[in-house]
Design an enzyme around this catalytic site. Structure first.
Site, PDB file in Angstrom:
ATOM      1  N   PRO A 104       0.828  -1.206   0.000  1.00 45.14           N
ATOM      2  CA  PRO A 104       0.000   0.000   0.000  1.00 45.14           C
ATOM      3  C   PRO A 104       0.868   1.264   0.000  1.00 45.14           C
ATOM      4  O   PRO A 104       1.945   1.286   0.584  1.00 45.14           O
ATOM      5  CB  PRO A 104      -0.780  -0.094   1.314  1.00 45.14           C
ATOM      6  CG  PRO A 104      -0.675  -1.512   1.740  1.00 45.14           C
ATOM      7  CD  PRO A 104       0.623  -2.016   1.196  1.00 45.14           C
ATOM      8  N   LYS A 105       0.391   2.310  -0.656  1.00 46.77           N
ATOM      9  CA  LYS A 105       1.011   3.634  -0.592  1.00 46.77           C
ATOM     10  C   LYS A 105       0.153   4.450   0.366  1.00 46.77           C
ATOM     11  O   LYS A 105      -0.975   4.818   0.060  1.00 46.77           O
ATOM     12  CB  LYS A 105       1.064   4.277  -1.980  1.00 46.77           C
ATOM     13  CG  LYS A 105       1.402   5.764  -1.993  1.00 46.77           C
ATOM     14  CD  LYS A 105       2.771   6.061  -1.411  1.00 46.77           C
ATOM     15  CE  LYS A 105       3.075   7.550  -1.450  1.00 46.77           C
ATOM     16  NZ  LYS A 105       2.847   8.235  -0.184  1.00 46.77           N
ATOM     17  N   TRP A 106       0.705   4.709   1.559  1.00 44.65           N
ATOM     18  CA  TRP A 106      -0.028   5.394   2.621  1.00 44.65           C
ATOM     19  C   TRP A 106      -0.012   6.901   2.416  1.00 44.65           C
ATOM     20  O   TRP A 106       0.919   7.460   1.856  1.00 44.65           O
ATOM     21  CB  TRP A 106       0.585   5.052   3.980  1.00 44.65           C
ATOM     22  CG  TRP A 106       0.570   3.585   4.238  1.00 44.65           C
ATOM     23  CD1 TRP A 106       1.600   2.704   4.092  1.00 44.65           C
ATOM     24  CD2 TRP A 106      -0.559   2.809   4.632  1.00 44.65           C
ATOM     25  NE1 TRP A 106       1.184   1.439   4.379  1.00 44.65           N
ATOM     26  CE2 TRP A 106      -0.140   1.469   4.718  1.00 44.65           C
ATOM     27  CE3 TRP A 106      -1.883   3.128   4.934  1.00 44.65           C
ATOM     28  CZ2 TRP A 106      -0.998   0.448   5.087  1.00 44.65           C
ATOM     29  CZ3 TRP A 106      -2.734   2.106   5.301  1.00 44.65           C
ATOM     30  CH2 TRP A 106      -2.291   0.779   5.379  1.00 44.65           C
ATOM     31  N   GLU A 119      -3.366   5.700  -0.762  1.00 43.54           N
ATOM     32  CA  GLU A 119      -3.271   6.543  -1.963  1.00 43.54           C
ATOM     33  C   GLU A 119      -3.085   5.744  -3.238  1.00 43.54           C
ATOM     34  O   GLU A 119      -3.285   6.254  -4.321  1.00 43.54           O
ATOM     35  CB  GLU A 119      -2.079   7.491  -1.838  1.00 43.54           C
ATOM     36  CG  GLU A 119      -2.252   8.575  -0.824  1.00 43.54           C
ATOM     37  CD  GLU A 119      -1.091   9.565  -0.897  1.00 43.54           C
ATOM     38  OE1 GLU A 119       0.065   9.125  -0.861  1.00 43.54           O
ATOM     39  OE2 GLU A 119      -1.385  10.757  -1.007  1.00 43.54           O
TER      40      GLU A 119
END
Length: 169
Positions: free
Chosen positions: A19-21, A166
């Site tokens: 995941p892109k936080w 994101e």
């Protein structure tokens, strides 16, 4: 390294997804006398995130260098504005730290105790070491999930956006 947008989740052998936080990228250098928390631009973030500095200090031994994302959770989603408030809070920062604790979501291990450089090692090997290293870490230092399954990654992309995801890396 900066992420680049693409139209579809890429597929292929040897790919791993994370995941892109929605947070701030930061390196954590665990030294003998504490932790130096550094922004992507090279700025010292320790003053703004004493809670993360303390948690990393408890989580890992000196010589460790972690790469991750600073996030603040608010009602089961990340709240980027709470990160920004830390920088401008001045004397109110202590209250922010108490009421809106920051977390460090770690995705890579750049150096292992007692200072063993790992940048030349494959990501899978660094990830295995990181998983072991963070097994008993406090909740504020969290291992970011990763998967080689494109279906799992696609599910994250479609269901975790409500929590502040994101995109995917």
């Amino acid at each position: 390294m900066l992420a680049k947008p693409v139209g579809n989740v890429p597929e292929g052998p040897g790919l791993s997804y994370e995941p892109k936080w929605d947070g701030w990228r930061a390196l954590a250098f665990r030294q003998h006398n504490g932790v130096y928390l550094q922004s992507r631009a090279g700025r010292d973030l320790g003053t703004y995130f004493p809670d993360v500095v303390e948690a990393v200090c408890r989580a890992v031994a000196p010589g460790t260098v972690l790469d991750g994302e600073l996030v603040v959770w608010e009602r089961e989603r990340t709240d980027f504005s709470q990160l920004q408030r830390r920088v401008t809070a001045g004397t109110d920062r202590e209250a922010l730290v108490r009421h809106h604790p920051a977390h460090y979501v770690v995705f890579d291990l750049l150096s292992a105790p007692p200072g063993l450089p790992l940048l030349g090692k494959p990501l899978a090997e660094r990830r295995a070491l990181l998983t072991s290293l963070l097994a008993d870490a406090p909740a504020q230092v969290t291992l970011s999930p990763a998967s080689t399954d494109v279906g799992q990654a696609t599910e994250w992309l479609h269901t975790w956006t409500a929590a502040g995801l994101e995109g995917l890396l």
